[in-house]
Motif scaffolding. Structure first.
Motif, PDB file in Angstrom:
ATOM      1  N   ALA A  45       0.821  -1.210   0.000  1.00  0.00           N
ATOM      2  CA  ALA A  45       0.000   0.000   0.000  1.00  0.00           C
ATOM      3  C   ALA A  45       0.855   1.261   0.000  1.00  0.00           C
ATOM      4  CB  ALA A  45      -0.932  -0.003   1.217  1.00  0.00           C
ATOM      5  N   PHE A  46       2.034   1.202   0.599  1.00  0.00           N
ATOM      6  CA  PHE A  46       2.894   2.381   0.666  1.00  0.00           C
ATOM      7  C   PHE A  46       3.206   2.906  -0.728  1.00  0.00           C
ATOM      8  CE2 PHE A  46       7.271   3.957   0.289  1.00  0.00           C
ATOM      9  CZ  PHE A  46       7.204   5.076   1.086  1.00  0.00           C
ATOM     10  N   PHE A  47       3.593   2.030  -1.643  1.00  0.00           N
ATOM     11  CA  PHE A  47       3.988   2.480  -2.977  1.00  0.00           C
ATOM     12  C   PHE A  47       2.781   2.954  -3.780  1.00  0.00           C
ATOM     13  CE2 PHE A  47       7.542  -0.346  -1.841  1.00  0.00           C
ATOM     14  CZ  PHE A  47       8.587   0.551  -2.024  1.00  0.00           C
ATOM     15  N   ASP A  48       1.659   2.285  -3.644  1.00  0.00           N
ATOM     16  CA  ASP A  48       0.456   2.769  -4.328  1.00  0.00           C
ATOM     17  C   ASP A  48       0.036   4.134  -3.790  1.00  0.00           C
ATOM     18  OD1 ASP A  48       0.003   0.805  -6.222  1.00  0.00           O
ATOM     19  OD2 ASP A  48      -1.074  -0.479  -4.835  1.00  0.00           O
ATOM     20  N   ASN A  49       0.127   4.314  -2.483  1.00  0.00           N
ATOM     21  CA  ASN A  49      -0.185   5.618  -1.896  1.00  0.00           C
ATOM     22  C   ASN A  49       0.775   6.688  -2.406  1.00  0.00           C
ATOM     23  OD1 ASN A  49      -2.242   4.464  -0.389  1.00  0.00           O
ATOM     24  ND2 ASN A  49      -0.984   4.184   1.427  1.00  0.00           N
ATOM     25  N   ALA A  50       2.061   6.352  -2.471  1.00  0.00           N
ATOM     26  CA  ALA A  50       3.062   7.317  -2.935  1.00  0.00           C
ATOM     27  C   ALA A  50       2.814   7.703  -4.383  1.00  0.00           C
ATOM     28  CB  ALA A  50       4.463   6.733  -2.772  1.00  0.00           C
ATOM     29  N   LYS A  51       2.474   6.731  -5.224  1.00  0.00           N
ATOM     30  CA  LYS A  51       2.220   7.034  -6.628  1.00  0.00           C
ATOM     31  C   LYS A  51       1.001   7.936  -6.787  1.00  0.00           C
ATOM     32  CE  LYS A  51       2.250   2.720  -7.993  1.00  0.00           C
ATOM     33  NZ  LYS A  51       2.086   1.577  -8.931  1.00  0.00           N
ATOM     34  N   ILE A  92      10.620   5.655  -7.766  1.00  0.00           N
ATOM     35  CA  ILE A  92       9.788   4.465  -7.620  1.00  0.00           C
ATOM     36  C   ILE A  92       9.789   3.659  -8.914  1.00  0.00           C
ATOM     37  CG2 ILE A  92       7.487   3.603  -7.072  1.00  0.00           C
ATOM     38  CD1 ILE A  92       6.986   6.115  -5.473  1.00  0.00           C
ATOM     39  N   SER A  93       9.805   4.338 -10.050  1.00  0.00           N
ATOM     40  CA  SER A  93       9.880   3.636 -11.335  1.00  0.00           C
ATOM     41  C   SER A  93      11.127   2.773 -11.396  1.00  0.00           C
ATOM     42  CB  SER A  93       9.893   4.643 -12.489  1.00  0.00           C
ATOM     43  OG  SER A  93       8.721   5.393 -12.557  1.00  0.00           O
ATOM     44  N   GLY A  94      12.249   3.339 -10.973  1.00  0.00           N
ATOM     45  CA  GLY A  94      13.487   2.575 -10.970  1.00  0.00           C
ATOM     46  C   GLY A  94      13.437   1.412 -10.009  1.00  0.00           C
ATOM     47  N   TYR A  95      12.860   1.645  -8.842  1.00  0.00           N
ATOM     48  CA  TYR A  95      12.791   0.587  -7.825  1.00  0.00           C
ATOM     49  C   TYR A  95      12.022  -0.624  -8.338  1.00  0.00           C
ATOM     50  CZ  TYR A  95      11.785  -1.685  -3.350  1.00  0.00           C
ATOM     51  OH  TYR A  95      11.680  -2.597  -2.335  1.00  0.00           O
ATOM     52  N   PHE A  96      10.931  -0.393  -9.060  1.00  0.00           N
ATOM     53  CA  PHE A  96      10.139  -1.496  -9.574  1.00  0.00           C
ATOM     54  C   PHE A  96      10.620  -1.989 -10.931  1.00  0.00           C
ATOM     55  CE2 PHE A  96       7.189  -0.101  -6.301  1.00  0.00           C
ATOM     56  CZ  PHE A  96       6.762  -1.322  -5.802  1.00  0.00           C
ATOM     57  N   SER A  97      11.716  -1.443 -11.425  1.00  0.00           N
ATOM     58  CA  SER A  97      12.316  -1.939 -12.666  1.00  0.00           C
ATOM     59  C   SER A  97      13.578  -2.750 -12.397  1.00  0.00           C
ATOM     60  CB  SER A  97      12.662  -0.758 -13.596  1.00  0.00           C
ATOM     61  OG  SER A  97      11.509  -0.044 -13.977  1.00  0.00           O
ATOM     62  N   ARG A  98      13.871  -3.030 -11.135  1.00  0.00           N
ATOM     63  CA  ARG A  98      15.127  -3.692 -10.784  1.00  0.00           C
ATOM     64  C   ARG A  98      15.290  -5.050 -11.453  1.00  0.00           C
ATOM     65  NH1 ARG A  98      14.586  -4.190  -4.648  1.00  0.00           N
ATOM     66  NH2 ARG A  98      12.438  -4.517  -5.355  1.00  0.00           N
ATOM     67  N   VAL A 205      18.191   5.512 -11.668  1.00  0.00           N
ATOM     68  CA  VAL A 205      19.266   4.599 -11.277  1.00  0.00           C
ATOM     69  C   VAL A 205      19.308   4.443  -9.756  1.00  0.00           C
ATOM     70  CG1 VAL A 205      21.766   4.247 -11.310  1.00  0.00           C
ATOM     71  CG2 VAL A 205      20.589   5.083 -13.359  1.00  0.00           C
ATOM     72  N   LEU A 206      19.042   5.524  -9.030  1.00  0.00           N
ATOM     73  CA  LEU A 206      18.987   5.423  -7.573  1.00  0.00           C
ATOM     74  C   LEU A 206      17.906   4.431  -7.154  1.00  0.00           C
ATOM     75  CD1 LEU A 206      19.850   6.352  -4.760  1.00  0.00           C
ATOM     76  CD2 LEU A 206      18.206   8.235  -4.973  1.00  0.00           C
ATOM     77  N   GLY A 207      16.753   4.483  -7.824  1.00  0.00           N
ATOM     78  CA  GLY A 207      15.698   3.527  -7.527  1.00  0.00           C
ATOM     79  C   GLY A 207      16.135   2.092  -7.797  1.00  0.00           C
ATOM     80  N   PRO A 212      14.496  -2.535   0.014  1.00  0.00           N
ATOM     81  CA  PRO A 212      13.329  -2.253   0.865  1.00  0.00           C
ATOM     82  C   PRO A 212      13.681  -1.556   2.165  1.00  0.00           C
ATOM     83  CG  PRO A 212      13.148  -4.451  -0.085  1.00  0.00           C
ATOM     84  CD  PRO A 212      14.503  -3.935  -0.462  1.00  0.00           C
ATOM     85  N   GLU A 213      14.832  -1.905   2.753  1.00  0.00           N
ATOM     86  CA  GLU A 213      15.181  -1.282   4.033  1.00  0.00           C
ATOM     87  C   GLU A 213      15.408   0.215   3.920  1.00  0.00           C
ATOM     88  OE1 GLU A 213      18.821  -3.798   2.677  1.00  0.00           O
ATOM     89  OE2 GLU A 213      16.622  -3.976   2.744  1.00  0.00           O
ATOM     90  N   HIS A 214      15.775   0.696   2.731  1.00  0.00           N
ATOM     91  CA  HIS A 214      15.954   2.138   2.560  1.00  0.00           C
ATOM     92  C   HIS A 214      14.628   2.870   2.705  1.00  0.00           C
ATOM     93  CE1 HIS A 214      19.638   0.849   0.045  1.00  0.00           C
ATOM     94  NE2 HIS A 214      20.045   1.250   1.239  1.00  0.00           N
ATOM     95  N   PHE A 215      13.554   2.277   2.213  1.00  0.00           N
ATOM     96  CA  PHE A 215      12.239   2.901   2.360  1.00  0.00           C
ATOM     97  C   PHE A 215      11.760   2.818   3.802  1.00  0.00           C
ATOM     98  CE2 PHE A 215      12.398   2.037  -2.191  1.00  0.00           C
ATOM     99  CZ  PHE A 215      11.896   3.214  -2.711  1.00  0.00           C
TER     100      PHE A 215
END
Length: 394
Positions: A45-51, A92-98, A205-207, A212-215
């Motif tokens: 839910a966190f990422f959906d809320n953030a988006k 977030i785009s980068g994070y989910f493109s890992r 690239v940062l994403g 997960p621990e960074h978030f």
């Protein structure tokens, strides 16, 4: 993907299970039911809320643009929002493109979920201007992204190069170096909005390198408390900078020389704005709810809100809706802000998704060859079902 060797005799070696797709942001390619089936996990839910919150800020910023010239406070808020809303989105785009690689099914999703919508909307926006603004000479060009469509070009390029960023030893310093070089190279021109692609690249690239621990770190109570004075100081600094700083720096679409600055200002601004944007993005994430909210489900439809709200903003610009004097008063600015948030929220809903799915998520199986691994899995599944039926009949 298939194993051509057969160590088990005539039996086919078991195929590796299909991996969940590398969802991007704001890609609509991740409905909850599909992801649950693929990964066995519920969406975070966190990422959906953030988006969702980020797309609301995007719409508000676009609605403020025609009004901000009359209000220093609104201009300061505009600069503050532009300092972090797209960086947060891109991160977030980068994070989910890992996990993106060149697997055929992921390349298909990249084409149908990013490239095809780009072609459709890059054509639709100029046609819309021809009709609504009575401008029959408006050109259509797939090489010069129109208004909002630059993000689709950038996402396509970023994700396509993800395997490279996952391969190199120091991806973030390399991305920052490319962004710094871009700001001193006006010869890049406007084709595919490559200035934006390169200058926003470090956030993607940062994403990619985040975990997960960074978030979890930025969602601590201490960070949430500290973010309040940070945002207050940032807003005060923006108010001070309004007459002293060119707002175009926040768009990341021009080289330093094109903004009338010395060449060395480009690399300096890349590093300075990257640091400021990163701090503000962390503060933004600190206040994003972690639990399921009434707007959480809208996070899966942010691409719809992103691409569609631009037609309303542009219609207002072409038709002079923002020229009414009362809209340039504080009450009018508040009303425009609320309407922008409400409209983009409505555009992220399921009914809108169903209507425009043909453009955002076109079914194009006819355009692609069947993946050998997918065919093998289907055969293996059919054989398994046949064996189970034989056992039942026996």
């Amino acid at each position: 993907m298939t194993n051509s060797l057969r160590p088990n005799g005539d039996r086919r070696a078991p195929l590796p299970p299909a991996q969940p797709p590398a969802d991007g942001v704001p890609s609509p390619r991740s409905p909850q039911s599909t992801q649950k089936k693929q990964s066995g996990k519920q969406r975070d839910a966190f990422f959906d809320n953030a988006k969702y919150l980020a797309i609301v800020l995007v719409a508000m910023g676009h609605a403020w643009e025609p009004l901000k010239g009359d209000s220093r406070i609104l201009e300061a808020a505009y600069q503050l929002v532009y300092a972090f809303h797209m960086p947060a989105f891109i991160l977030i785009s980068g994070y989910f493109s890992r996990s993106f690689d060149m697997r055929p099914d992921r390349l298909k999703r990249l084409i149908t979920g990013v490239a095809v919508p780009y072609i459709i909307f890059e054509t639709a926006y100029p046609l819309f201007k021809r009709v609504i603004d009575n401008d029959p000479h408006q050109e259509i060009s797939l090489l010069d992204p129109w208004y909002l469509t630059w993000f689709l070009v950038a996402l396509f390029i970023w994700r396509l190069t993800t395997p490279i960023w996952n391969l190199v030893r120091w991806p973030l310093p390399l991305a920052l170096g490319l962004a710094m070089l871009a700001t001193v190279t006006p010869e890049i021109g406007d084709d595919l909005d490559l200035q934006r692609v390169l200058q926003f690249l470090p956030f993607f690239v940062l994403g990619l390198v985040m975990k997960p621990e960074h978030f979890h770190m930025v969602r601590r109570r201490s960070v949430r408390i500290a973010s309040v004075p940070v945002f207050a100081v940032a807003l005060a600094f923006s108010w001070w900078a309004v007459p002293r700083m060119n707002t175009a720096w926040f768009y990341h679409r021009d080289a330093a020389q094109e903004l009338g600055a010395p060449w060395w200002a480009g690399p300096v601004m890349v590093l300075a704005m990257f640091g400021c944007s990163l701090v503000l993005t962390a503060c933004f994430f600190a206040w994003v709810p972690r639990r399921h909210m009434w707007f959480t489900a809208l996070g899966a439809g942010t691409l719809y809100g992103y691409l569609l709200h631009g037609f309303l903003v542009k219609a207002g610009d072409y038709q002079g809706w923002f020229e009414a004097s009362w809209l340039h008063q504080p009450s009018g600015e508040v009303l425009v802000t609320v309407l922008a948030a409400a409209v983009v929220t409505a555009l992220c809903t399921k009914p809108v998704q169903r209507v425009f799915r043909f453009a955002m998520e076109p079914k194009m199986e006819w355009a692609f060859k069947r993946d050998a691994a997918e065919l093998a899995r289907e055969r293996q599944g059919a054989e398994q079902r046949e064996r189970e039926r034989e056992k039942v009949n026996a």
